[in-house]
Design an enzyme around this catalytic site. Structure first.
Site, mmCIF file in Angstrom:
data_model
loop_
_atom_site.group_PDB
_atom_site.id
_atom_site.type_symbol
_atom_site.label_atom_id
_atom_site.label_comp_id
_atom_site.label_asym_id
_atom_site.label_seq_id
_atom_site.Cartn_x
_atom_site.Cartn_y
_atom_site.Cartn_z
ATOM 1 N N VAL A 96 0.853 -1.186 0.000
ATOM 2 C CA VAL A 96 0.000 0.000 0.000
ATOM 3 C C VAL A 96 0.889 1.235 0.000
ATOM 4 O O VAL A 96 1.922 1.261 0.682
ATOM 5 C CB VAL A 96 -0.931 0.007 1.232
ATOM 6 C CG1 VAL A 96 -1.818 1.245 1.244
ATOM 7 C CG2 VAL A 96 -1.789 -1.252 1.250
ATOM 8 N N THR A 100 5.232 0.849 5.391
ATOM 9 C CA THR A 100 5.023 0.309 6.725
ATOM 10 C C THR A 100 4.081 1.173 7.554
ATOM 11 O O THR A 100 3.386 0.670 8.449
ATOM 12 C CB THR A 100 6.365 0.158 7.446
ATOM 13 O OG1 THR A 100 7.208 -0.708 6.671
ATOM 14 C CG2 THR A 100 6.209 -0.443 8.829
ATOM 15 N N VAL A 245 10.412 -0.824 -9.099
ATOM 16 C CA VAL A 245 11.751 -0.333 -9.438
ATOM 17 C C VAL A 245 12.690 -1.514 -9.643
ATOM 18 O O VAL A 245 12.721 -2.455 -8.839
ATOM 19 C CB VAL A 245 12.279 0.597 -8.334
ATOM 20 C CG1 VAL A 245 13.747 0.945 -8.582
ATOM 21 C CG2 VAL A 245 11.435 1.864 -8.255
ATOM 22 N N HIS A 533 11.167 -5.029 13.304
ATOM 23 C CA HIS A 533 11.587 -3.764 12.700
ATOM 24 C C HIS A 533 12.976 -3.941 12.089
ATOM 25 O O HIS A 533 13.997 -3.720 12.746
ATOM 26 C CB HIS A 533 11.614 -2.663 13.760
ATOM 27 C CG HIS A 533 10.362 -2.590 14.585
ATOM 28 N ND1 HIS A 533 10.338 -2.817 15.946
ATOM 29 C CD2 HIS A 533 9.077 -2.327 14.221
ATOM 30 C CE1 HIS A 533 9.107 -2.686 16.402
ATOM 31 N NE2 HIS A 533 8.321 -2.397 15.377
ATOM 32 N N HIS A 576 10.447 1.579 18.679
ATOM 33 C CA HIS A 576 9.892 1.230 17.378
ATOM 34 C C HIS A 576 10.352 2.315 16.403
ATOM 35 O O HIS A 576 10.326 3.512 16.727
ATOM 36 C CB HIS A 576 8.375 1.179 17.433
ATOM 37 C CG HIS A 576 7.852 0.113 18.351
ATOM 38 N ND1 HIS A 576 6.698 -0.597 18.083
ATOM 39 C CD2 HIS A 576 8.305 -0.365 19.538
ATOM 40 C CE1 HIS A 576 6.478 -1.471 19.047
ATOM 41 N NE2 HIS A 576 7.440 -1.340 19.954
ATOM 42 N N PRO A 577 10.751 1.955 15.188
ATOM 43 C CA PRO A 577 11.498 2.907 14.350
ATOM 44 C C PRO A 577 10.677 3.961 13.621
ATOM 45 O O PRO A 577 11.256 4.839 12.973
ATOM 46 C CB PRO A 577 12.210 1.993 13.348
ATOM 47 C CG PRO A 577 11.350 0.782 13.272
ATOM 48 C CD PRO A 577 10.767 0.590 14.635
ATOM 49 N N GLN A 578 9.342 3.919 13.673
ATOM 50 C CA GLN A 578 8.542 4.820 12.851
ATOM 51 C C GLN A 578 8.922 6.283 13.039
ATOM 52 O O GLN A 578 9.154 7.013 12.056
ATOM 53 C CB GLN A 578 7.050 4.637 13.152
ATOM 54 C CG GLN A 578 6.158 5.586 12.374
ATOM 55 C CD GLN A 578 4.683 5.285 12.521
ATOM 56 O OE1 GLN A 578 3.951 5.244 11.540
ATOM 57 N NE2 GLN A 578 4.218 5.062 13.744
#
Length: 598
Positions: A96, A100, A245, A533, A576-578
């Site tokens: 989508v 993530t 790509v 992650h 958490h890496p967001q």
């Protein structure tokens, strides 16, 4: 504008070069592209394999996030080679637009001060905590918790450490399990204190209530919703969805400084191969699995790996695809007595139907909830001092034999083992895994993460055919300290938390694994990990330390090619890496625009 297949003539669109071509419209790539387009003189093209789903309830509804996992409409990830237990591991990858940020649990946690310092020690002086925090705040629009959220559920984060005008709204959950007060009190009794604001304390260690990237209307705030949609009408921002790509096109020869220039990006769209040309820079933002794949297919990587795959090596960078790390996660849990409400009740079809109706009608109920409380546990809560010293001594042998780059990482992690402010385990409330709960039974699952794994894996191509999947080998539990921490975490939950009041009275025994579980049963639980992650496969390190990008995220050996996503993180931090990915996009946008405005 969104260009889906057959909605516009692509040859006309690609007849002129773009100032910037971004390969990957995920969390970092889509945010970066939107920020670059804030300069109306710059044209930006985003190429993403996903589909734009702005009205899809599975994407928008906070507590439907896990229903996307494994559903090929939303998630077509990667399967690893078999690990030590003989089984492969699955890694989710969003299909989508927004990447993530459309698929994750929406948790928003800032990288802690004491852990980010390690990145500077590894050679990245400009990535200090104050700088990264300032860019994180640029992304944030923090909404202060009120009333009972603060008093009963410890939602005490302070606004002065957070942004208030950014595109991503940060809210607290609308639902808190009645177990939470017992949870916090029990943790304090076993010596783990409440961390009232990790940004103020500078550490994630302790228990606290988290914020989520969820709007005031209780909908997911993805990169597509927060960054792209407000800019969708711009003529200088073009997003081509369902575009795969293949590779970055480089000049045949290096310039006088020995650097290769990127001239465009090759991709497949509607079954045909196309090339998007670039004036200024190509930015690869395809994530920790696809970004190293794109670089290797472009001739950037370890010459021996590229040679075996039939790719000519232009830039010799052995670190591409190496240093793979992840927050390995597994679930274990307990039965809960019937007076409490838990999110696992949503697995009951009748409850889910009623809650869906409520959410559609008023955006309330269990489906509107975000993540609530978590606890970060340091080594000294799991092991005695003598055991920690022994672990440090064992790690010293690894430091002597590890390759450049990993030696420095292990030296830092050796110090962290004895640091009371650096957690090695995270736990938070989660759905109980498996089938719907039996009638009148409720459960508490503890989703447990290894926050600083010692094992290192890899992601590499095996063919010059872009359609051939990469070889993912996380090398799970190949370092013995990882399993030692995982088993210690399960035992901590079962033998200390579950047997300490007041939580003990709220629980009716262990459910997974059961009370009579053997050591083999416990090991099977921790070995059944899921990906959390993934980072590290295009690490920001000095070139001689097997780095792939420099501190400006430019690929070593190139003049105008960058990587902007979690793959550049050189050493895992406990958060958490967001939030860090968004901060990285903001930092990169500032650096790129400054370069081309001078």
């Amino acid at each position: 504008m969104i260009l889906a297949p057959a909605t516009q003539d692509i040859d006309e669109l690609l007849s002129q070069p773009f100032d910037f071509v971004v390969a990957g419209g995920g969390t970092g790539g889509l945010a970066l592209a939107a920020l670059l387009s804030d300069d109306p003189s710059m044209s930006v093209l985003v190429l993403d394999r996903g589909v734009h789903r702005p009205d899809d309830l599975k994407v928008l509804t906070p507590q439907l996030w896990a229903t996307q996992l494994g559903d090929p409409t939303y998630d077509s990830g990667h399967l690893s080679v078999p690990q030590l237990n003989g089984a492969p591991t699955y890694f989710s990858a969003s299909r989508v637009l927004g990447g993530t940020s459309t698929l994750n649990a929406m948790t928003w946690i800032q990288v802690p001060r004491n852990e980010l310092q390690a990145w500077s020690e590894l050679g990245n002086a400009t990535w200090d905590w104050e700088t990264v925090l300032s860019h994180s705040k640029e992304a944030e629009s923090f909404i202060v918790a009120q009333g009972e959220l603060q008093t009963a559920f410890e939602a005490t984060a302070k606004p002065e450490y957070r942004g208030d005008h950014g595109p991503v709204p940060l809210t607290h959950s609308t639902f808190f399990s009645s177990l939470l007060p017992e949870w916090y009190e029990t943790l304090r009794k076993v010596g783990i204190q409440t961390n009232h604001d990790p940004r103020e304390s500078g550490t994630n260690a302790g228990a606290w209530t988290v914020q989520n990237a969820i709007t005031r209307l209780q909908e997911r705030a993805s990169a597509a919703k927060s960054y792209y949609l407000p800019r969708a009408d711009r003529t200088n921002l073009v997003v081509i969805t369902e575009a795969q790509v293949h590779r970055v096109l480089l000049n045949d020869t290096a310039d006088s400084d020995g650097l290769f220039a990127a001239t465009g990006v090759e991709f497949v769209y509607a079954g045909a191969v196309h090339v998007a040309r670039v004036r200024r820079e190509v930015i690869v933002s395809a994530g920790s699995f696809a970004s190293p794949k794109i670089l290797e297919l472009s001739g950037i990587g370890d010459p021996s790996i590229l040679g075996e795959a039939g790719v000519e090596c232009k830039v010799d960078l052995p670190g591409v695809g190496e240093n793979f790390q992840d927050h390995w996660a597994f679930n274990h849990g307990f039965k809960v007595n019937s007076k409490h409400t838990t999110l696992d009740q949503l697995r009951d079809p009748a409850v889910m139907a009623a809650q869906t109706e409520e959410y559609l009608k008023s955006r309330t109920g269990l489906l509107s909830a975000g993540q609530t409380s978590l606890v970060y546990i340091t080594a000294n809560h799991l092991f005695d001092a003598a055991t920690i010293r022994s672990m440090q001594e064992d790690l010293q042998a690894d430091i002597r034999t590890a390759p450049p780059g990993l030696q420095e990482q292990y030296t830092i992690m050796q110090r962290w083992l004895a640091d009371p402010d650096v957690p090695f385990i995270e736990m938070y409330h989660f759905f109980f895994p498996g089938a719907p709960p039996p009638a009148n039974e409720k459960f508490l699952a503890m989703c447990t993460f290894l926050t600083h794994p010692f094992s290192r894996g890899s992601v590499h191509i095996k063919s010059n055919d872009p359609d051939v999947p990469v070889v993912v080998d996380p090398r799970l539990f190949t370092h013995p300290l990882d399993k030692k921490f995982a088993l210690a975490a399960v035992n901590f939950a079962r033998e200390r938390l579950a047997k300490t009041e007041p939580l003990a009275s709220a629980l009716d025994g262990a459910a997974h694994p059961p009370e009579n579980a053997t050591q083999q049963d416990l090991e099977a639980v921790v070995e059944g990990v899921i990906s959390g992650h993934a980072i590290g496969t295009c690490s920001m390190l000095p070139r001689e330390k097997r780095g792939v990008v420099d501190t400006d995220l430019k690929v070593w050996g190139t003049s105008n090619l960058r990587v902007v996503d979690a793959s550049i993180f050189p050493l895992h931090t406990s958060n958490h890496p967001q939030a860090t990915v968004y901060a990285t996009a903001h930092k990169a946008a500032a650096s790129i625009l400054q370069r081309w405005r001078e």
